[in-house]
Design an enzyme around this catalytic site. Sequence first.
Site, short mmCIF file in Angstrom:
data_model
loop_
_atom_site.label_atom_id
_atom_site.label_comp_id
_atom_site.label_asym_id
_atom_site.label_seq_id
_atom_site.Cartn_x
_atom_site.Cartn_y
_atom_site.Cartn_z
N ASP A 1 0.84 -1.19 0.00
CA ASP A 1 0.00 0.00 0.00
C ASP A 1 0.89 1.25 0.00
O ASP A 1 1.77 1.38 0.85
CB ASP A 1 -0.83 -0.07 1.30
CG ASP A 1 -1.80 1.06 1.44
OD1 ASP A 1 -1.75 2.01 0.64
OD2 ASP A 1 -2.62 0.99 2.38
N TYR B 1 -13.94 12.70 -7.74
CA TYR B 1 -12.74 12.17 -8.40
C TYR B 1 -11.89 13.32 -8.96
O TYR B 1 -10.68 13.43 -8.69
CB TYR B 1 -13.13 11.19 -9.52
CG TYR B 1 -11.97 10.87 -10.43
CD1 TYR B 1 -10.80 10.32 -9.92
CD2 TYR B 1 -12.04 11.13 -11.80
CE1 TYR B 1 -9.71 10.06 -10.75
CE2 TYR B 1 -10.96 10.86 -12.64
CZ TYR B 1 -9.81 10.33 -12.11
OH TYR B 1 -8.74 10.08 -12.93
#
Length: 323
Positions: free
Chosen positions: A50, A140
């Site tokens: 990650d 977004y």
Amino acid sequence: MKVLVTGGAGYIGSHANRVLARQGVETVVLDDLSNGHREAVTEGRLVVGDMGDRALLDELMTAEKFDAIMDFAAFIEVGESVENPAKYYENNVVKLKTLLDAAVAHKIRYFVFSSTAAVFGEPRYVPIDEAHPREPINPYGMTKRIGEAMLDDYGRAYGLVSCAFRYFNAAGDAPDGAIGEAHEPESHLIPRVLRAAKGGRAMKVFGTDYDTRDGSCVRDYVHVEDLAEAHYLGLRHIMETNESEQFNLGSSEGFTVLELIREAERVTGGKIPYELAERRPGDPATLIAANKKAKEILGWEPKRSDLTTILRDAWNWEQNRKY
Ligand code: UDP
């Protein structure tokens, strides 16, 4: 030269990873495989992890001594970002900050960033050049707008040199069929059109009353291989100049959804079943890029971004998918 490619197992990142390798650049891909595919990493080493994990970044950056980072590790679905903005701010902003902080701490000076035409919002004019106001209309686009602002601020304060690319509609697949687009679920137009060509189930045309040639939305489709090449050129450029830059990347040609369906029928040689449907919320009528700046400054030339080549490569991938 050694580059950390975050999100390098995804659609655009995996193509950029291959272009870098072709140019003799050593790469390490960091991807949590939440949307990426192990098989898409055809070059370099894959680290599954990650980018929001600072301890992992510290370990990797200490061991590898990267010259630059190319960041493709983002969530990209407009609709999902409206329903679940927390997911988008967490990944595309909070984790981006962790990555940038690690870059600064480890003195990795150069950063190439995936941005989007969605930072512009509803166009005030087309073609959209780099001076167009950035007024995103969905979470977004806002996360990427914030990302661009973070790059500016980190540049001024900490000397980070960045290159942000605002993609219009990324499309097509590797010409040799080795890697390609594999989103699950798939929301993008071209794979949906080609699946309808293959499977016979009707796809939907979202909106027929836009102010365009035939009422359906106009988009600028740009080949993923051309996008990938721009990343290499952009990295070289900022390493030479030590100045941050932003570029819009598109073919600078627009096609309606219905025109694209007709061209896909020609390329596939079959009928594409479709239904006319309601508008999809958040879709601007027309998005077309001005690509003059990338051409002039980077010497970028879209080589495969004509609609026929895009559809041929996409059709080849759709019929012979590796993952
Ligand atoms: N679109 C469509 N049917 C679909 C998927 C997309 O008519 O099943 C339209 C969509 O409304 C937009 C264009 O195709 O006008 C491109 O959509 P896509 O999701 O591929 O990319 P976006 O423009 O959202 O980045």
